[in-house]
Design a protein around this motif. Structure first.
Motif, PDB file in Angstrom:
ATOM      1  N   UNK A   1       0.792  -1.233   0.019  1.00 15.78           N
ATOM      2  CA  UNK A   1      -0.041   0.109  -0.030  1.00 15.78           C
ATOM      3  C   UNK A   1       0.845   1.316   0.026  1.00 15.78           C
ATOM      4  N   UNK A   2       0.060   2.573   0.192  1.00 17.90           N
ATOM      5  CA  UNK A   2       0.836   3.784   0.151  1.00 17.90           C
ATOM      6  C   UNK A   2       1.581   3.901  -1.183  1.00 17.90           C
ATOM      7  N   UNK A   3       1.169   3.786  -2.202  1.00 20.75           N
ATOM      8  CA  UNK A   3       1.683   3.921  -3.699  1.00 20.75           C
ATOM      9  C   UNK A   3       1.683   2.434  -4.074  1.00 20.75           C
ATOM     10  N   UNK A   4       2.575   2.670  -5.217  1.00 19.73           N
ATOM     11  CA  UNK A   4       2.735   1.469  -6.188  1.00 19.73           C
ATOM     12  C   UNK A   4       1.787   1.329  -7.204  1.00 19.73           C
ATOM     13  N   UNK A   5       1.638  -0.386  -7.086  1.00 19.21           N
ATOM     14  CA  UNK A   5       0.644  -0.717  -8.300  1.00 19.21           C
ATOM     15  C   UNK A   5      -0.828  -1.101  -7.953  1.00 19.21           C
ATOM     16  N   UNK A   6      -1.578  -1.193  -9.075  1.00 16.46           N
ATOM     17  CA  UNK A   6      -2.719  -1.898  -8.920  1.00 16.46           C
ATOM     18  C   UNK A   6      -2.374  -3.213  -9.954  1.00 16.46           C
ATOM     19  N   UNK A   7      -3.607  -4.158  -9.731  1.00 18.86           N
ATOM     20  CA  UNK A   7      -3.453  -5.568 -10.672  1.00 18.86           C
ATOM     21  C   UNK A   7      -4.697  -5.449 -11.126  1.00 18.86           C
ATOM     22  N   UNK A   8      -4.495  -5.918 -12.548  1.00 21.84           N
ATOM     23  CA  UNK A   8      -5.994  -6.113 -13.325  1.00 21.84           C
ATOM     24  C   UNK A   8      -6.007  -7.611 -13.974  1.00 21.84           C
ATOM     25  N   UNK A   9      -6.768  -8.239 -13.612  1.00 20.00           N
ATOM     26  CA  UNK A   9      -7.155  -9.855 -14.049  1.00 20.00           C
ATOM     27  C   UNK A   9      -8.527  -9.663 -14.763  1.00 20.00           C
TER      28      UNK A   9
END
Ligand code: GLA
Length: 388
Positions: free
Chosen positions: A339-347
């Motif tokens: 958390x607190x930044x970084x990535x999202x994941x899409x499936x």
């Protein structure tokens, strides 16, 4: 040339240039993206990560000189050298501690540690929450196990060695998810992990689904302090309910015995209890090819991270909402990682991925104007030796 081929050439060239000889062994371990089950691992709960085809490769050869020498191709070709017979002293540069930490865990298990020449290179984006450090530590643990103590360590041992290095040497209080995903995942599958028993189950990712990781452009900051605070709040809640870990709490108990627990700790516990249930449901949804259900569960997971666990950021909430509006029921999207930044994941269904790409590129900007960075990933297999 594939991405792996490029990485292999880079690390082999660097090895030959630095040590003037051929390596004896080449090991690889992947980064990971978590599909669902966030901040549940250190609560003895369930997680469902995938290893990804972004990875670290390490080349090595035993040396007669007795020293351990390391070349880090991605850290401006910095080097490190130390005596395996002396106590391992922590260094300023974190990458050096990842190496020393794994060797310290070997030594603590009375496994042999002796002179080696090593070159390392990886392509897991750093600071993105895709476990570049787990991929380095697990690759090194794999390499050292094959080179120094062949046949003695299981993939779970490698993950535990890598986690111990993080916890005790690097000083990060992480759970076991990242290292187990990097050590034990199998190609084409997600890995359901019971973080108490460490039992794992491969869950096939339907072939009509594609996996995207989208970096918000926000580097993860203040991660350690916020992470440790969340862990402490979870422990406090477990104590309140009289359970050894939040894994043992049911929704009914959570609600019925709430009196006396502060609101923040209650919401932290509610996230963990509901998230554990969502992981098990998401595994079933994948097995049944029920993408609408998966989409719902990932949306609920994101909302729970946003409202109860409070680890998302407004820009990331917006990015998730944009992608969710494109996908509707044809796939899931959520923030992934600590958390607190970084990535999202899409499936999501492969035929929707171009639209996801388009909307993220056109409509998303981080607060400082940075654009989203999109990585197409394959669910990949865990640590292995590569043929030379
Ligand atoms: C980081 C930690 C993991 C896990 C996640 C949150 O990635 O390294 O052990 O706790 O955060 O799910």
């Amino acid at each position: 040339m594939t991405r792996r081929d490029q990485l292999e050439v880079r690390v082999l060239d660097a090895f030959r240039a630095a040590y003037g000889s051929e390596p004896e062994m080449l090991a690889v371990a992947p980064g990971r993206v978590n599909l669902i089950g966030e901040h549940t691992d250190y609560n003895d709960g369930f997680v469902l990560p995938c290893a990804i085809d972004y990875e670290t490769i390490i080349a090595a050869r035993r040396s007669n000189g007795g020293q351990i020498s390391i070349l880090a191709c991605d850290q401006n070709a910095e080097t490190d050298q130390f005596d395996p017979a002396q106590p391992f002293v922590a260094q300023k540069q974190e990458w050096k501690n990842h190496v020393r930490g794994v060797l310290a865990s070997f030594r603590q298990r009375s496994l042999p540690v002796s002179g080696m020449e090593i070159a390392v290179s990886g392509n897991v984006p750093q600071g993105a929450g895709l476990s570049s450090s787990a991929s380095l530590s697990v690759a090194l643990a794999k390499l050292c196990s094959e080179q120094l103590a062949p046949g003695t360590l299981s993939p779970t041992d490698l993950a535990q060695i890598a986690q111990q290095s993080e916890n005790d040497f690097v000083g990060t209080a992480c759970g076991i998810m990242d290292q187990l995903a990097s050590a034990r995942a199998t190609s084409g599958n997600a890995l359901q992990i019971d973080c108490r028993s460490l039992d794992v189950k491969a869950v096939a990712v339907p072939t009509d689904l594609g996996l995207l990781v989208i970096h918000s452009g926000i580097t993860r900051g203040l991660v350690d302090s916020a992470y440790n605070e969340r862990r402490a709040q979870c422990e406090l809640a477990a104590q309140h309910y009289g359970v050894s870990a939040l894994r043992d709490l049911t929704i009914d108990q959570l609600k019925a015995n709430r009196a006396g627990l502060d609101d923040v700790s209650y919401r932290r516990a509610r996230h963990v209890v509901t998230e554990n249930a969502r992981v098990l449901e998401a595994s079933k949804a994948l097995e049944n090819g029920d993408i609408a259900k998966l989409s719902q569960l990932m949306a609920q997971s994101h909302a729970s991270m946003r409202d109860d666990f409070e680890i998302t950021l407004p820009a990331i909430d917006e990015l998730v909402a944009m992608v969710a509006a494109v996908l509707e029921e044809s796939g899931g999207v959520r923030m992934t990682g600590g958390g607190f930044g970084g990535c999202i994941v899409v499936l999501a269904k492969r035929d929707r991925l171009d639209d996801v790409h388009a909307v993220a590129e056109r409509d998303y900007r981080a607060p400082d104007g940075t654009k989203a960075q999109i990585f197409a990933c394959q669910p990949s297999s865990g640590a292995a030796l590569l043929e030379l």
